[in-house]
Structures are given as structure tokens and as C-alpha cells.
Design a protein around this motif. Structure first.
Motif, mmCIF file in Angstrom:
data_model
loop_
_atom_site.group_PDB
_atom_site.id
_atom_site.type_symbol
_atom_site.label_atom_id
_atom_site.label_comp_id
_atom_site.label_asym_id
_atom_site.label_seq_id
_atom_site.Cartn_x
_atom_site.Cartn_y
_atom_site.Cartn_z
ATOM 1 N N ILE A 49 0.620 -0.998 0.245
ATOM 2 C CA ILE A 49 0.242 0.098 0.167
ATOM 3 C C ILE A 49 0.708 1.107 -0.261
ATOM 4 O O ILE A 49 0.210 1.835 -0.737
ATOM 5 C CB ILE A 49 -0.572 -0.105 1.048
ATOM 6 C CG1 ILE A 49 -1.920 -1.119 1.124
ATOM 7 C CG2 ILE A 49 -1.949 1.470 1.469
ATOM 8 C CD1 ILE A 49 -2.994 -1.242 2.198
ATOM 9 N N VAL A 50 1.862 1.138 0.643
ATOM 10 C CA VAL A 50 3.142 1.707 0.779
ATOM 11 C C VAL A 50 3.278 2.860 -0.624
ATOM 12 O O VAL A 50 3.986 3.930 -0.692
ATOM 13 C CB VAL A 50 3.855 2.123 1.844
ATOM 14 C CG1 VAL A 50 4.779 3.129 1.480
ATOM 15 C CG2 VAL A 50 3.159 2.340 3.025
ATOM 16 N N GLN A 51 3.900 1.730 -1.071
ATOM 17 C CA GLN A 51 4.231 1.678 -2.657
ATOM 18 C C GLN A 51 3.221 2.043 -3.327
ATOM 19 O O GLN A 51 3.782 2.993 -4.323
ATOM 20 C CB GLN A 51 4.682 0.237 -3.130
ATOM 21 C CG GLN A 51 5.982 -0.375 -1.919
ATOM 22 C CD GLN A 51 7.319 0.322 -2.535
ATOM 23 O OE1 GLN A 51 7.440 0.886 -3.408
ATOM 24 N NE2 GLN A 51 8.334 1.072 -1.085
ATOM 25 N N ILE A 52 2.100 2.103 -3.125
ATOM 26 C CA ILE A 52 1.022 2.928 -4.079
ATOM 27 C C ILE A 52 0.567 3.861 -4.031
ATOM 28 O O ILE A 52 0.940 4.551 -4.734
ATOM 29 C CB ILE A 52 -0.149 1.932 -4.036
ATOM 30 C CG1 ILE A 52 -0.084 0.053 -5.193
ATOM 31 C CG2 ILE A 52 -1.448 3.019 -4.431
ATOM 32 C CD1 ILE A 52 -1.496 0.011 -4.196
ATOM 33 N N ASN A 64 8.800 9.817 0.318
ATOM 34 C CA ASN A 64 9.892 9.180 0.755
ATOM 35 C C ASN A 64 9.401 7.606 2.029
ATOM 36 O O ASN A 64 8.774 8.370 2.904
ATOM 37 C CB ASN A 64 11.497 9.669 1.509
ATOM 38 C CG ASN A 64 12.139 8.644 0.979
ATOM 39 O OD1 ASN A 64 12.617 7.907 0.754
ATOM 40 N ND2 ASN A 64 13.364 9.456 2.321
ATOM 41 N N VAL A 65 10.243 6.775 1.310
ATOM 42 C CA VAL A 65 9.562 5.931 2.584
ATOM 43 C C VAL A 65 10.646 5.083 2.424
ATOM 44 O O VAL A 65 11.627 4.801 1.207
ATOM 45 C CB VAL A 65 8.772 4.627 2.068
ATOM 46 C CG1 VAL A 65 8.329 3.648 2.548
ATOM 47 C CG2 VAL A 65 7.967 5.188 1.460
ATOM 48 N N ARG A 66 11.443 4.596 4.281
ATOM 49 C CA ARG A 66 12.818 3.889 4.272
ATOM 50 C C ARG A 66 11.973 3.380 5.587
ATOM 51 O O ARG A 66 11.365 2.879 6.082
ATOM 52 C CB ARG A 66 13.819 4.389 4.919
ATOM 53 C CG ARG A 66 13.466 5.472 6.225
ATOM 54 C CD ARG A 66 15.102 6.497 6.072
ATOM 55 N NE ARG A 66 14.494 7.485 6.993
ATOM 56 C CZ ARG A 66 14.598 7.507 8.523
ATOM 57 N NH1 ARG A 66 15.051 6.313 8.923
ATOM 58 N NH2 ARG A 66 13.909 8.355 9.033
ATOM 59 N N LYS A 67 12.762 1.811 5.835
ATOM 60 C CA LYS A 67 12.279 0.202 6.806
ATOM 61 C C LYS A 67 13.449 0.623 7.982
ATOM 62 O O LYS A 67 14.533 0.515 7.475
ATOM 63 C CB LYS A 67 12.618 -0.860 5.774
ATOM 64 C CG LYS A 67 11.823 -2.142 6.151
ATOM 65 C CD LYS A 67 12.008 -3.022 5.450
ATOM 66 C CE LYS A 67 11.072 -4.107 5.623
ATOM 67 N NZ LYS A 67 11.226 -5.169 5.073
#
Length: 134
Positions: free
Chosen positions: A35-38, A47-50
Motif C-alpha cells: 500500500i505504501v509503494q502505491i 519518501n519511504v524507508r525501512k
């Protein structure tokens, strides 16, 4: 977090957006990552980071805010959970709703993974309607 991780993500993003927070941290599962990638691909987040903390993985999201004279302005107008654990909502590809005439997106869980309404219509598959974002 409760048992409905999708509702928890939506609520966290909505609350952070309303309070003009820059970043939020949510638990990482396969569904939340998809969902976050969409949301990243559609331009709702920057931005997203793990992040790993004590053998648990978290996703750190940077929300997108437009700047104006009065300060940061909200980008995400509304998020709404549709299918929930007590009442599942399914749709075939011909009856997937259009949000604001195509301006918003519908996130679906299909047999080929989690995708937007446009991708599902192009592939000709339906599925469970998870949420609306407009």
C-alpha cells in the motif's frame, strides 16, 4: 496497533496529515509495504524507508506537503477504509468505482496483488476494495 493493519495505516496517515507532521512510523507487513509503494508511486508521500528496531521492522513515511504563505498545506484530502474485517466489499473490474471522475484512486486487493483501480481495469481483474484516496 489493532488487528486491522490497513485501517491503522489509513488512520495514522490521516492524523499525521491533519496535524501537518512530516514523518510517521508504521509497522511493516507485506500488505502495508504494498500500500505504501502505491502511495509513493501515486505521489501522496515523498519518501519511504525501512527501519529496524529490536527485531521489528517499521516503515518511516515522509508525507508530502505543499508550501504556501501560511505554512505547509495538506496534500491528501481524504482517506476512507471501505472493506473491513466485518464486511468485505468485492467488485469486478467493470464496477470498480471512479473517485472524483478519476482524480482519486481506489486501492484493491486482487489475485495478482494489491493495485490501483486503473491497473485493475487495464488487466481486467476485480477484487476486494480496500480503500479510497482522494
Amino acid at each position: 496497533m489493532g488487528k486491522d493493519t490497513i485501517a491503522d495505516i489509513i488512520t495514522s496517515i490521516r492524523n499525521a496529515d491533519m496535524n501537518r507532521k512530516g514523518t510517521i512510523q508504521i509497522g511493516s507487513t507485506n500488505i502495508t509495504e504494498n500500500i505504501v509503494q502505491i502511495l509513493l508511486r501515486e505521489g501522496f508521500i515523498d519518501n519511504v524507508r525501512k527501519h529496524r528496531e529490536r527485531n521489528k521492522y517499521f516503515l518511516v513515511l515522509t508525507l508530502r506537503h505543499r508550501r504556501n504563505r501560511k505554512g505547509p498545506h495538506r496534500t491528501i484530502l481524504n482517506l476512507r477504509r471501505i472493506s473491513r474485517p466485518g464486511l468485505r466489499i468485492y467488485s469486478n473490474y467493470q464496477q470498480i468505482p471512479r473517485i472524483l471522475g478519476g482524480m482519486g484512486i481506489v486501492i484493491l486487493s486482487t489475485s495478482r496483488g494489491i493495485m490501483t483501480d486503473r491497473e485493475a481495469r487495464l488487466e481486467g481483474i476485480g477484487g476486494e476494495i480496500l480503500c479510497y484516496i482522494w
